[in-house]
Design a protein around this motif. Structure first.
Motif, PDB file in Angstrom:
ATOM      1  N   ILE A 231      -9.530  31.366  49.935  1.00 49.60           N
ATOM      2  CA  ILE A 231      -9.885  32.176  51.100  1.00 49.60           C
ATOM      3  C   ILE A 231      -8.937  33.363  51.230  1.00 49.60           C
ATOM      4  CG2 ILE A 231      -8.530  30.892  52.846  1.00 49.60           C
ATOM      5  CD1 ILE A 231     -10.872  31.356  54.770  1.00 49.60           C
ATOM      6  N   CYS A 232      -7.669  33.159  50.871  1.00 49.66           N
ATOM      7  CA  CYS A 232      -6.728  34.286  50.876  1.00 49.66           C
ATOM      8  C   CYS A 232      -7.144  35.335  49.844  1.00 49.66           C
ATOM      9  CB  CYS A 232      -5.317  33.793  50.569  1.00 49.66           C
ATOM     10  SG  CYS A 232      -4.562  32.846  51.893  1.00 49.66           S
ATOM     11  N   GLU A 233      -7.531  34.882  48.659  1.00 50.22           N
ATOM     12  CA  GLU A 233      -7.964  35.792  47.602  1.00 50.22           C
ATOM     13  C   GLU A 233      -9.195  36.580  48.030  1.00 50.22           C
ATOM     14  OE1 GLU A 233     -10.055  35.330  43.237  1.00 50.22           O
ATOM     15  OE2 GLU A 233      -8.576  33.829  43.856  1.00 50.22           O
ATOM     16  N   VAL A 234     -10.188  35.877  48.620  1.00 49.77           N
ATOM     17  CA  VAL A 234     -11.429  36.527  49.042  1.00 49.77           C
ATOM     18  C   VAL A 234     -11.158  37.540  50.148  1.00 49.77           C
ATOM     19  CG1 VAL A 234     -13.636  36.140  50.219  1.00 49.77           C
ATOM     20  CG2 VAL A 234     -12.935  34.639  48.334  1.00 49.77           C
ATOM     21  N   LEU A 235     -10.388  37.134  51.147  1.00 48.46           N
ATOM     22  CA  LEU A 235     -10.134  38.015  52.284  1.00 48.46           C
ATOM     23  C   LEU A 235      -9.284  39.217  51.893  1.00 48.46           C
ATOM     24  CD1 LEU A 235      -9.564  35.426  55.158  1.00 48.46           C
ATOM     25  CD2 LEU A 235     -11.597  36.794  54.696  1.00 48.46           C
ATOM     26  N   PHE A 266      -2.635  33.955  59.198  1.00 48.84           N
ATOM     27  CA  PHE A 266      -1.984  35.125  59.805  1.00 48.84           C
ATOM     28  C   PHE A 266      -0.502  34.839  60.046  1.00 48.84           C
ATOM     29  CE2 PHE A 266      -6.278  36.431  61.724  1.00 48.84           C
ATOM     30  CZ  PHE A 266      -6.481  37.419  60.766  1.00 48.84           C
ATOM     31  N   GLY A 267      -0.235  33.641  60.569  1.00 51.57           N
ATOM     32  CA  GLY A 267       1.144  33.268  60.884  1.00 51.57           C
ATOM     33  C   GLY A 267       2.026  33.203  59.655  1.00 51.57           C
ATOM     34  N   GLU A 268       1.417  32.899  58.505  1.00 53.84           N
ATOM     35  CA  GLU A 268       2.170  32.812  57.255  1.00 53.84           C
ATOM     36  C   GLU A 268       2.169  34.136  56.487  1.00 53.84           C
ATOM     37  OE1 GLU A 268       0.201  29.661  55.205  1.00 53.84           O
ATOM     38  OE2 GLU A 268       1.008  28.083  56.514  1.00 53.84           O
ATOM     39  N   ASP A 269       1.572  35.189  57.083  1.00 52.04           N
ATOM     40  CA  ASP A 269       1.477  36.513  56.447  1.00 52.04           C
ATOM     41  C   ASP A 269       0.797  36.454  55.080  1.00 52.04           C
ATOM     42  OD1 ASP A 269       2.769  37.868  58.547  1.00 52.04           O
ATOM     43  OD2 ASP A 269       4.737  37.322  57.750  1.00 52.04           O
ATOM     44  N   ARG A 270      -0.209  35.593  54.960  1.00 55.52           N
ATOM     45  CA  ARG A 270      -0.913  35.470  53.683  1.00 55.52           C
ATOM     46  C   ARG A 270      -2.142  36.375  53.616  1.00 55.52           C
ATOM     47  NH1 ARG A 270      -1.877  29.525  51.626  1.00 55.52           N
ATOM     48  NH2 ARG A 270      -2.205  30.748  49.719  1.00 55.52           N
ATOM     49  N   ILE A 271      -2.597  36.859  54.756  1.00 59.17           N
ATOM     50  CA  ILE A 271      -3.733  37.777  54.788  1.00 59.17           C
ATOM     51  C   ILE A 271      -3.399  38.930  55.729  1.00 59.17           C
ATOM     52  CG2 ILE A 271      -5.487  36.049  54.229  1.00 59.17           C
ATOM     53  CD1 ILE A 271      -6.142  35.846  57.186  1.00 59.17           C
ATOM     54  N   PRO A 272      -4.060  40.094  55.588  1.00 58.52           N
ATOM     55  CA  PRO A 272      -3.773  41.243  56.458  1.00 58.52           C
ATOM     56  C   PRO A 272      -4.027  40.927  57.922  1.00 58.52           C
ATOM     57  CG  PRO A 272      -5.128  41.898  54.586  1.00 58.52           C
ATOM     58  CD  PRO A 272      -5.070  40.404  54.561  1.00 58.52           C
ATOM     59  N   THR A 363     -19.166  45.358  52.036  1.00 62.19           N
ATOM     60  CA  THR A 363     -19.300  44.142  52.835  1.00 62.19           C
ATOM     61  C   THR A 363     -19.157  42.906  51.959  1.00 62.19           C
ATOM     62  OG1 THR A 363     -20.777  45.203  54.431  1.00 62.19           O
ATOM     63  CG2 THR A 363     -20.882  42.794  54.286  1.00 62.19           C
ATOM     64  N   THR A 364     -18.458  41.912  52.487  1.00 64.72           N
ATOM     65  CA  THR A 364     -18.391  40.593  51.861  1.00 64.72           C
ATOM     66  C   THR A 364     -18.972  39.577  52.835  1.00 64.72           C
ATOM     67  OG1 THR A 364     -16.441  41.085  50.514  1.00 64.72           O
ATOM     68  CG2 THR A 364     -16.867  38.764  51.012  1.00 64.72           C
ATOM     69  N   VAL A 365     -19.908  38.769  52.351  1.00 67.99           N
ATOM     70  CA  VAL A 365     -20.476  37.676  53.145  1.00 67.99           C
ATOM     71  C   VAL A 365     -19.882  36.385  52.610  1.00 67.99           C
ATOM     72  CG1 VAL A 365     -22.562  36.529  53.954  1.00 67.99           C
ATOM     73  CG2 VAL A 365     -22.603  38.986  53.471  1.00 67.99           C
ATOM     74  N   LEU A 366     -19.141  35.686  53.462  1.00 66.06           N
ATOM     75  CA  LEU A 366     -18.436  34.472  53.050  1.00 66.06           C
ATOM     76  C   LEU A 366     -19.110  33.259  53.667  1.00 66.06           C
ATOM     77  CD1 LEU A 366     -16.071  32.910  51.789  1.00 66.06           C
ATOM     78  CD2 LEU A 366     -14.695  33.518  53.799  1.00 66.06           C
ATOM     79  N   PHE A 367     -19.745  32.439  52.837  1.00 64.47           N
ATOM     80  CA  PHE A 367     -20.394  31.217  53.308  1.00 64.47           C
ATOM     81  C   PHE A 367     -19.398  30.067  53.290  1.00 64.47           C
ATOM     82  CE2 PHE A 367     -24.134  33.685  52.163  1.00 64.47           C
ATOM     83  CZ  PHE A 367     -24.995  33.396  53.219  1.00 64.47           C
ATOM     84  N   VAL A 368     -19.345  29.338  54.392  1.00 68.06           N
ATOM     85  CA  VAL A 368     -18.375  28.245  54.525  1.00 68.06           C
ATOM     86  C   VAL A 368     -19.066  26.927  54.861  1.00 68.06           C
ATOM     87  CG1 VAL A 368     -16.422  29.717  55.155  1.00 68.06           C
ATOM     88  CG2 VAL A 368     -17.988  28.907  56.945  1.00 68.06           C
ATOM     89  N   GLY A 369     -20.355  26.824  54.559  1.00 67.09           N
ATOM     90  CA  GLY A 369     -21.057  25.589  54.857  1.00 67.09           C
ATOM     91  C   GLY A 369     -22.416  25.549  54.197  1.00 67.09           C
TER      92      GLY A 369
END
Length: 470
Positions: A231-235, A266-272, A363-369
């Motif tokens: 998820i970090c890579e995708v985001l 966010f708290g771990e600064d892994r994504i913008p 645009t990126t569409v991320l399916f999570v289910g």
């Protein structure tokens, strides 16, 4: 004593299983069928049984494919009780009303098109008043509190770990014709365990027969640690160059789970550090209901609820209720993340976001289910290069990503392990809530380990008996 599979047999939607014993009729779930519009409308409108003949309904959880035709059942003459956990009842209050609103909106749009073609108008299955009235028939039961729901039938709920308040249903059956006593387990939807919010699925004991979900037969989810990395890579890839991320997510549980994960990242600064918009009035309401039911959470979230840390809120989070504010997002420059219902992209605000952004390469569409067959989400997940949205063709230029580790359903190996943990003879097993190929793969795998058991894929309309019961 018989069981008839009236829904979620050979498919994943429209869960309805009818038990008849001692002259009584107990319906397990009463879900909305989702698929091709006209077929779905016909199946949801016309029950395969007389609603007034049902003595009670036992509801495993509030997802619309399990609860979505309850108001229609009452509207057509059902006068018994809906038995459910307290959290399930509270979530049904907002989910069924939301379902009614979506039906009204969608049918208004569809009927304009049908009128131009001279076709007969559709009518909603129910309205918001019907949804409110059916809530008066709910009787709530906590986990591990047995209750007699009909002559010779005692029901006990245990945690399924799938969604807030979700239950596996244990039915202790006493057939007065034969004197035989048996224990039937209805799995409902089984969670994966190690959920960001919920407790692990509990284990039933002394079970004779099982009605078991098979949604992810033959499929394995990503490992949780790998999912965080992905998820970090995708985001990170999606949000650069002013990209926007659209996450179709069920408003209940999946949205809250994603928020907790984003807060952590966010708290771990892994994504913008970008704005996050939850564009769903239902998701906002559901989050408030989540806070009312700490009894359903795992230990970590339970402690957070009573501390200064709010797992359902963080700086940069925007909860969008009004439609005008939702429309403003279409003019907003990225980068940002939108979480919007529905998870299968069949209705709700996510369809509008896809309509406006699916042809944009940024645009990126991320399916999570999971997405049921023939839904818009299913087509996008399967790589269709062109899809119809609001009846118009759209070229799919957006990047489509899939993260099934967020699924609320146990995967193939987890289902096998869940079954093995159950004690008792478990001589008869009927697999439901799965596409045919998924159910058959799981069936074959179970028979390899348990060749002495009668394990079969339930067929729509099929009637079966538990051994030894009349």
């Amino acid at each position: 004593m018989t069981i008839t599979f009236h829904g979620a047999a050979e498919t994943t939607t429209g869960s309805q299983h009818l038990i008849e014993i001692n002259g009584k009729r107990i319906l397990l779930d009463c879900g909305l069928y989702q698929g091709h519009r006209e077929e779905a409308y016909d199946r949801n409108k016309n029950f395969p049984f007389e609603p007034s003949s049902i003595d009670c309904v036992v509801l495993s959880h509030p997802h619309i494919d399990h609860s979505g035709t309850l108001p229609n059942l009452s509207r057509q003459g059902f006068r018994g009780n809906f038995f459910a956990t307290p959290a399930t009842r509270d979530l049904c209050q907002v989910m069924l009303a939301d379902s009614a609103r979506i039906q009204m909106s969608d049918i208004e749009y569809v009927n304009r098109k049908r009128a131009r073609k001279g076709q007969k108008a559709f009518h909603p299955l129910y309205d918001e008043r019907d949804a409110e009235r059916c809530l008066r028939q709910f009787v709530t039961m906590d986990y591990h509190r047995p209750m007699i729901v009909a002559e010779g039938v005692t029901v006990t709920f245990i945690d399924a770990g799938h969604i807030l308040g979700s239950a596996q249903v244990i039915l202790d059956l006493h057939d007065h014709t034969t004197g035989m006593k048996k224990r039937l387990l209805f799995s409902g939807d089984v969670g994966r365990g190690n959920n960001d919010l919920l407790r692990d699925p509990e284990t039933a004991e002394n079970v004779d027969a099982v009605i078991m979900e098979s949604t992810y037969g033959g499929r394995e989810h990503e490992e949780e640690t790998g999912a965080r990395d992905k998820i970090c890579e995708v985001l990170n890839a999606a949000l650069k160059n002013k990209g926007r991320v659209i996450i179709p997510a069920f408003a209940v549980e999946r949205t809250q789970q994603i928020l907790v994960v984003l807060h952590e990242l966010f708290g771990e600064d892994r994504i913008p550090d970008v704005p996050v918009y939850v564009d769903s009035p239902l998701a906002v309401s559901a989050t408030e209901i989540f806070r009312l039911h700490p009894e359903c959470f795992n230990e970590g979230i339970y402690e957070d609820l009573f501390s200064k840390s709010n797992p359902f809120g963080f700086e940069g989070l925007h909860l969008v209720r009004a439609a005008k504010d939702s429309m403003k997002l279409n003019k907003l420059e990225g980068p940002f993340i939108i979480i919007a219902a529905s998870g299968m992209c069949e209705a709700g605000r996510v369809v509008h976001h896809l309509h406006n952004n699916i042809e944009d390469t940024r645009t990126t569409v991320l399916f999570v289910g999971y997405c049921a067959a023939n839904t818009l989400g299913w087509k996008l997940r399967n790589g269709d290069k062109e899809v119809n949205i609001f009846g118009e063709p759209h070229r799919v230029n957006a990047n489509i990503e899939i993260l099934d580790s967020f699924s609320g359903h146990a995967d193939h190996s987890e289902l096998l392990a869940w079954f093995d943990r159950i004690s008792g003879p478990k001589k008869q097993v009927w697999l439901v809530h799965g596409e045919v190929t998924r159910s058959e793969v799981l069936c074959d795998a179970m028979l390899q380990v348990h060749p002495e058991r009668n394990i079969q894929v339930a067929r729509l309309g099929q009637t079966v008996r538990i051994d030894g019961m009349a």
